[in-house]
Design a protein around this motif. Sequence first.
Motif, PDB file in Angstrom:
ATOM      1  N   PHE A 187       0.707  -1.224   0.116  1.00 51.03           N
ATOM      2  CA  PHE A 187      -0.001  -0.074  -0.002  1.00 51.03           C
ATOM      3  C   PHE A 187       0.957   1.277   0.127  1.00 51.03           C
ATOM      4  O   PHE A 187       2.010   1.206  -0.039  1.00 51.03           O
ATOM      5  CB  PHE A 187      -0.901   0.003   1.118  1.00 51.03           C
ATOM      6  N   ASN A 188       0.401   2.378  -0.344  1.00 56.15           N
ATOM      7  CA  ASN A 188       1.001   3.559  -0.421  1.00 56.15           C
ATOM      8  C   ASN A 188      -0.136   4.540  -0.114  1.00 56.15           C
ATOM      9  O   ASN A 188      -0.904   5.163  -0.876  1.00 56.15           O
ATOM     10  CB  ASN A 188       1.572   3.976  -1.835  1.00 56.15           C
ATOM     11  N   GLY A 189      -0.112   5.231   1.077  1.00 58.69           N
ATOM     12  CA  GLY A 189      -0.960   6.384   1.473  1.00 58.69           C
ATOM     13  C   GLY A 189      -0.955   7.610   0.802  1.00 58.69           C
ATOM     14  O   GLY A 189      -1.931   8.361   1.058  1.00 58.69           O
ATOM     15  N   ASN A 190       0.266   7.912   0.066  1.00 54.47           N
ATOM     16  CA  ASN A 190       0.460   9.138  -0.881  1.00 54.47           C
ATOM     17  C   ASN A 190      -0.559   9.115  -1.720  1.00 54.47           C
ATOM     18  O   ASN A 190      -1.024  10.340  -2.124  1.00 54.47           O
ATOM     19  CB  ASN A 190       1.756   9.230  -1.294  1.00 54.47           C
ATOM     20  N   LEU A 191      -1.085   7.781  -2.224  1.00 51.73           N
ATOM     21  CA  LEU A 191      -2.038   8.003  -3.272  1.00 51.73           C
ATOM     22  C   LEU A 191      -3.220   8.436  -2.992  1.00 51.73           C
ATOM     23  O   LEU A 191      -4.242   8.911  -3.550  1.00 51.73           O
ATOM     24  CB  LEU A 191      -2.431   6.274  -3.662  1.00 51.73           C
ATOM     25  N   PHE A 192      -3.706   8.362  -1.421  1.00 53.08           N
ATOM     26  CA  PHE A 192      -4.721   8.632  -1.016  1.00 53.08           C
ATOM     27  C   PHE A 192      -4.891  10.148  -0.194  1.00 53.08           C
ATOM     28  O   PHE A 192      -5.685  10.614   0.400  1.00 53.08           O
ATOM     29  CB  PHE A 192      -5.463   7.687  -0.107  1.00 53.08           C
ATOM     30  N   ALA A 193      -3.717  10.861  -0.541  1.00 51.24           N
ATOM     31  CA  ALA A 193      -3.554  12.214   0.239  1.00 51.24           C
ATOM     32  C   ALA A 193      -4.995  13.003  -0.034  1.00 51.24           C
ATOM     33  O   ALA A 193      -5.355  13.897   0.589  1.00 51.24           O
ATOM     34  CB  ALA A 193      -2.467  12.756  -0.125  1.00 51.24           C
ATOM     35  N   GLU A 194      -4.945  13.256  -1.476  1.00 54.13           N
ATOM     36  CA  GLU A 194      -6.088  14.189  -1.999  1.00 54.13           C
ATOM     37  C   GLU A 194      -7.491  13.720  -1.466  1.00 54.13           C
ATOM     38  O   GLU A 194      -8.300  14.453  -0.834  1.00 54.13           O
ATOM     39  CB  GLU A 194      -5.986  14.317  -3.572  1.00 54.13           C
ATOM     40  N   LYS A 195      -7.618  12.377  -1.389  1.00 54.54           N
ATOM     41  CA  LYS A 195      -8.953  11.764  -0.951  1.00 54.54           C
ATOM     42  C   LYS A 195      -9.453  12.182   0.505  1.00 54.54           C
ATOM     43  O   LYS A 195     -10.387  12.465   0.918  1.00 54.54           O
ATOM     44  CB  LYS A 195      -9.123  10.471  -1.421  1.00 54.54           C
ATOM     45  N   ALA A 196      -8.361  12.042   1.335  1.00 53.82           N
ATOM     46  CA  ALA A 196      -8.174  12.399   2.768  1.00 53.82           C
ATOM     47  C   ALA A 196      -8.733  13.842   3.086  1.00 53.82           C
ATOM     48  O   ALA A 196      -9.674  14.178   3.611  1.00 53.82           O
ATOM     49  CB  ALA A 196      -6.868  12.147   3.360  1.00 53.82           C
ATOM     50  N   ILE A 197      -8.110  14.665   2.240  1.00 49.16           N
ATOM     51  CA  ILE A 197      -8.419  16.186   2.240  1.00 49.16           C
ATOM     52  C   ILE A 197      -9.941  16.271   1.876  1.00 49.16           C
ATOM     53  O   ILE A 197     -10.836  16.949   2.509  1.00 49.16           O
ATOM     54  CB  ILE A 197      -7.553  17.165   1.457  1.00 49.16           C
ATOM     55  N   GLU A 198     -10.261  15.678   0.773  1.00 51.48           N
ATOM     56  CA  GLU A 198     -11.891  15.785   0.329  1.00 51.48           C
ATOM     57  C   GLU A 198     -12.921  15.187   1.385  1.00 51.48           C
ATOM     58  O   GLU A 198     -13.838  15.697   1.561  1.00 51.48           O
ATOM     59  CB  GLU A 198     -11.864  15.020  -0.977  1.00 51.48           C
ATOM     60  N   GLU A 199     -12.295  14.127   2.007  1.00 51.06           N
ATOM     61  CA  GLU A 199     -13.490  13.554   3.026  1.00 51.06           C
ATOM     62  C   GLU A 199     -13.007  14.080   4.458  1.00 51.06           C
ATOM     63  O   GLU A 199     -13.744  13.760   5.529  1.00 51.06           O
ATOM     64  CB  GLU A 199     -12.884  11.833   3.346  1.00 51.06           C
ATOM     65  N   GLY A 200     -12.550  15.408   4.492  1.00 51.63           N
ATOM     66  CA  GLY A 200     -12.360  16.163   5.883  1.00 51.63           C
ATOM     67  C   GLY A 200     -11.342  16.070   6.751  1.00 51.63           C
ATOM     68  O   GLY A 200     -11.202  16.665   7.880  1.00 51.63           O
ATOM     69  N   ALA A 201     -10.101  15.491   6.136  1.00 52.01           N
ATOM     70  CA  ALA A 201      -8.917  15.639   7.150  1.00 52.01           C
ATOM     71  C   ALA A 201      -8.442  17.305   7.356  1.00 52.01           C
ATOM     72  O   ALA A 201      -8.688  17.926   6.226  1.00 52.01           O
ATOM     73  CB  ALA A 201      -7.567  14.966   6.278  1.00 52.01           C
TER      74      ALA A 201
END
Length: 431
Positions: free
Chosen positions: A38-52
């Motif tokens: 897994f690579n969490g960097n791939l989900f950085a933008e998604k995390a912001i979109e979901e309220g991080a």
Amino acid sequence: MANIDQLYQLYLESTGICTDTRKLQKGNLFFALKGPHFNGNLFAEKAIEEGAIAVVLDESAYYQEDKSFILVRDALTSLQELASYHRDQLKIPIIGITGSNGKTTTKELMQVALSAKYKTFATLGNLNNHIGVPLSLLSIDSSYEMAIIEMGANHVGEIASYCEIARPTHGLITNIGKAHIGEFGGFENIVLAKSELFDFLKKNNGIPFINTEDAVLKNMLKRFDNAVTYPNEDDFYAAKPLPGSIFLEMETNFHDKISTQLVGQYNFVNVAAALCVAHFFEVPKKAAEKAVSDFQPKDMRSQLIKNDKYNIILDAYNANPDSMELAIKSLSSAENTESVVILGDMMELGESTQLEHEKIGEIAVDLGISKRFYIGKMIQAAKKTDTFGQFFENKADLIAYLKEHPLKPGSTILIKGSRKNALEELLPHLS
């Protein structure tokens, strides 16, 4: 690159740390961790979109010119440094706990006993590795008066690294056995690895709680002049199952009988550890005893499940040669019941794999277990020592066999094996 003060300010403003967008809650600080698959960097933008509130990432390809994106050299190292920084702000006792067997049960018993007087944090589940230890520390807020941090390991140097992050003031090693012996490369290395907790306490004037029933740990007493020992004859001098029961009952020197909901006499030292720690921190005696009496094991760790037909001891979270032997011994002490074992493979035993599985068959036979079922490839080795046991390559074959040859109603069944076996999947077929 962000500095630790900036990260800590974000942490204080956040609603907590998250490393998995599937579990993200609004206001979390997201760390983009990486692993083999897994690579969490791939989900950085998604995390912001979901309220991080912000994301901490370490690959510039996923970085955006936005204050919510924090680029660091290594996200895991930053998480560990943040946890270490937070630890410096905590002015409470922190008890480190490790060991080959029983550390999670002992941790939970310690938590309930200490909670009779203090608001006590304890590592959730098995968050006891290089990610779990920092996440646990970052879950401790200013309302807590005490904390217990569990530390797992399968190689030398691992617990030492966790101690540098958590900096325990007190510590407890449940026991030293053969768990993960293949990964460690020998018993001597297990001793070295587990004792890293006591090494840290020795260097930093911390206080160890030492189990004197474990010969290796008892030998470490000479290194300390401030050690607290258990079980001591003047505190806990008897441990025996209740008549006709597989539950642990113990007695104190005040002739108090403590009845527990823990299966097996081997849990005695776990209860003794919890009461010892509670006594050291001046928890009222009766309150601590009631807490451990009320404690109910869960998560497939010596969990007793009763149905219309059977008493099932589900101990399928994990297994190693020592814990397997103790569990079988405990089952053999049950009175007025037919004893049944369903045993699976034990992992990470390296060169000892064949021999240790052979020994398990011998133990089950010698202890007079009525019916013996073995599932898996490694445990086929027990055929050498148990010629009348029933052997199956997989769970489906055992399930089919039990349909044709049902067990005697009222039987007590021990289900135990390493996590990879997923032996809890047998439960629906034992009712």
